[in-house]
Design a protein around this motif. Sequence first.
Motif, PDB file in Angstrom:
ATOM      1  N   LEU A 224       0.834  -1.205   0.000  1.00  0.00           N
ATOM      2  CA  LEU A 224       0.000   0.000   0.000  1.00  0.00           C
ATOM      3  C   LEU A 224       0.869   1.255   0.000  1.00  0.00           C
ATOM      4  O   LEU A 224       0.596   2.218  -0.727  1.00  0.00           O
ATOM      5  CB  LEU A 224      -0.921  -0.012   1.224  1.00  0.00           C
ATOM      6  CG  LEU A 224      -1.756   1.253   1.443  1.00  0.00           C
ATOM      7  CD1 LEU A 224      -2.773   1.430   0.327  1.00  0.00           C
ATOM      8  CD2 LEU A 224      -2.454   1.197   2.796  1.00  0.00           C
ATOM      9  N   VAL A 235      -4.777   6.746   0.174  1.00  0.00           N
ATOM     10  CA  VAL A 235      -5.862   5.758   0.188  1.00  0.00           C
ATOM     11  C   VAL A 235      -6.615   5.887   1.501  1.00  0.00           C
ATOM     12  O   VAL A 235      -6.025   5.764   2.579  1.00  0.00           O
ATOM     13  CB  VAL A 235      -5.314   4.327   0.022  1.00  0.00           C
ATOM     14  CG1 VAL A 235      -6.428   3.304   0.178  1.00  0.00           C
ATOM     15  CG2 VAL A 235      -4.636   4.169  -1.341  1.00  0.00           C
ATOM     16  N   TYR A 240      -9.783   1.326   1.191  1.00  0.00           N
ATOM     17  CA  TYR A 240      -8.951   0.179   1.556  1.00  0.00           C
ATOM     18  C   TYR A 240      -9.815  -1.024   1.905  1.00  0.00           C
ATOM     19  O   TYR A 240      -9.543  -2.155   1.477  1.00  0.00           O
ATOM     20  CB  TYR A 240      -8.062   0.563   2.734  1.00  0.00           C
ATOM     21  CG  TYR A 240      -7.003  -0.458   3.081  1.00  0.00           C
ATOM     22  CD1 TYR A 240      -5.927  -0.698   2.228  1.00  0.00           C
ATOM     23  CD2 TYR A 240      -7.066  -1.173   4.275  1.00  0.00           C
ATOM     24  CE1 TYR A 240      -4.941  -1.624   2.552  1.00  0.00           C
ATOM     25  CE2 TYR A 240      -6.091  -2.101   4.611  1.00  0.00           C
ATOM     26  CZ  TYR A 240      -5.028  -2.319   3.752  1.00  0.00           C
ATOM     27  OH  TYR A 240      -4.064  -3.240   4.077  1.00  0.00           O
ATOM     28  N   TYR A 245      -9.281   0.738  -4.137  1.00  0.00           N
ATOM     29  CA  TYR A 245      -7.988   1.315  -4.523  1.00  0.00           C
ATOM     30  C   TYR A 245      -7.163   0.342  -5.364  1.00  0.00           C
ATOM     31  O   TYR A 245      -6.332   0.739  -6.180  1.00  0.00           O
ATOM     32  CB  TYR A 245      -7.206   1.721  -3.267  1.00  0.00           C
ATOM     33  CG  TYR A 245      -6.530   0.564  -2.555  1.00  0.00           C
ATOM     34  CD1 TYR A 245      -5.167   0.337  -2.695  1.00  0.00           C
ATOM     35  CD2 TYR A 245      -7.256  -0.310  -1.769  1.00  0.00           C
ATOM     36  CE1 TYR A 245      -4.545  -0.726  -2.059  1.00  0.00           C
ATOM     37  CE2 TYR A 245      -6.654  -1.372  -1.127  1.00  0.00           C
ATOM     38  CZ  TYR A 245      -5.309  -1.573  -1.272  1.00  0.00           C
ATOM     39  OH  TYR A 245      -4.700  -2.627  -0.639  1.00  0.00           O
ATOM     40  N   ARG A 296      -4.590  -6.004   5.266  1.00  0.00           N
ATOM     41  CA  ARG A 296      -5.643  -6.040   4.252  1.00  0.00           C
ATOM     42  C   ARG A 296      -6.750  -7.036   4.606  1.00  0.00           C
ATOM     43  O   ARG A 296      -7.874  -6.920   4.136  1.00  0.00           O
ATOM     44  CB  ARG A 296      -5.031  -6.404   2.894  1.00  0.00           C
ATOM     45  CG  ARG A 296      -5.928  -6.091   1.696  1.00  0.00           C
ATOM     46  CD  ARG A 296      -5.304  -6.606   0.412  1.00  0.00           C
ATOM     47  NE  ARG A 296      -3.989  -6.015   0.166  1.00  0.00           N
ATOM     48  CZ  ARG A 296      -3.138  -6.466  -0.750  1.00  0.00           C
ATOM     49  NH1 ARG A 296      -3.456  -7.524  -1.485  1.00  0.00           N
ATOM     50  NH2 ARG A 296      -1.972  -5.893  -0.925  1.00  0.00           N
ATOM     51  N   PRO A 318      -3.870   1.963   7.130  1.00  0.00           N
ATOM     52  CA  PRO A 318      -5.012   2.881   7.159  1.00  0.00           C
ATOM     53  C   PRO A 318      -5.897   2.720   8.394  1.00  0.00           C
ATOM     54  O   PRO A 318      -6.692   3.609   8.706  1.00  0.00           O
ATOM     55  CB  PRO A 318      -5.802   2.516   5.891  1.00  0.00           C
ATOM     56  CG  PRO A 318      -4.868   1.761   5.031  1.00  0.00           C
ATOM     57  CD  PRO A 318      -3.944   1.066   5.962  1.00  0.00           C
TER      58      PRO A 318
END
Length: 448
Positions: A224, A235, A240, A245, A296, A318
């Motif tokens: 990322l 992002v 995310y 993205y 993720r 994020p």
Amino acid sequence: MAASSPASQFPASVNGALLSGDARWQLAQRVAASDIFSRSEFLPKFLLDICELYLLGRTEEIREQQIGVRVFGRSPGYNPGDDNIVRNYAVQLRKRLNLYFEKEGKDEPFRIEIPRGGYIPVFHARKTKEEPSPVVTVISAAKEPETAAESHPDLPIPAAPRRADWRMFLAGLAIGLLLLGAAAFRWKLQTAPATVHAAPANPLWSAIFVRDRDTFIVPADSSLGILQNLTEEPVSLTSYLSGEYLSSVKVKGMDLGNLNDLRIQRYTSMVDLNITSRLSHLPEVVPDHLIVRYARDLRMDDLKNGNAILLGAIHTDPWVGLLQSSLNFKFVCGRRVNDCYISNAHPAQGESAAYRTDPNGPSRETYAIVALLPNLDRSGWILLIEGLNMAGTEAAANMLLDSAAMRPMIRQTMSRNGTLRPFELLVRTGSFDAEALPSRIIAWRFGE
């Protein structure tokens, strides 16, 4: 067993309705609705999906790729080799099943197991231990049995057997017990000092690693950070989580194969992996409740019901954005990775309003945050170990894992009733060739 009906929480499919009279399907529904399972978004769906297909005789559909599509919403063409979410959740499913049948479901008539190496469930009937029936010999009281001499008077009468001397047996037993007791007492004396001088549990790690909930260690998503640097586009957490993205990113002049590699593969830093390894070896860790999950693959549900440790440089995680409103020391990022800095919302005397990495200075000064915050439903904790770069993250972890250095600070975080309070620590360090130099805490905040 769960008091409420599972049917109210998990709507039955058309095929599931056909199984309504099957005791095994009823068991699967009870397990899915239990307290141990209901705190997870995906585990009940996972369990019911594979149990339904098994009971319908459709075991050929119980495959990792198909489970990923049905249960976890992955696209039909996704590659399980690149996305291991099914395997991660299968580990937790097996652990939760064991917990259920040890506690809430200890009296269930069946037990569900999922053997390793596959996802097909097995239903075992509960074994009941029956006491053997005593053997009774009935002797008629009307007539005493004949002896051999009475029935055959010509045979010589054997000498009466010598009676066992029970006093000698009891004396030998007593001596044996005394010797055994003496040996046990001696062993206890030899091992007592080690028990007395055992190191006390660390209050922070004892709060993070507990037996009644999962603890997620979350290494950062390095791909990322690379994508954001290449595209110069930040992002958001929403993008995310949805994966938007990954499909919308465009980098001029970049080979499509390399771009897809960044989209699909799960890259993280050696710094994060080293921290994860060190955390997993802490004595307070509860192995059955420890989960390492890639950023993720983390889900909002994990941060509501579990404890979590979020690692990494800010532009690779994020999830920190979800917690910014609770922080005094906040991460602020521009369009490029190197534009990030730490904002001090309410500077105290002697503190700065902003802290930035100095990439051109001799020591390349940089900063990190260590923060303990309540999780999203305030039932547990989230621990942040986050830097402006990898050197900052490494420095923060080194400091946090130094028990002697952290002991005075941890004492200050304890409330009067002996429980932990939320806290934030601002850490300053230097780096040389991406290696962290000694660090120190330059500012802190304690919650109520």
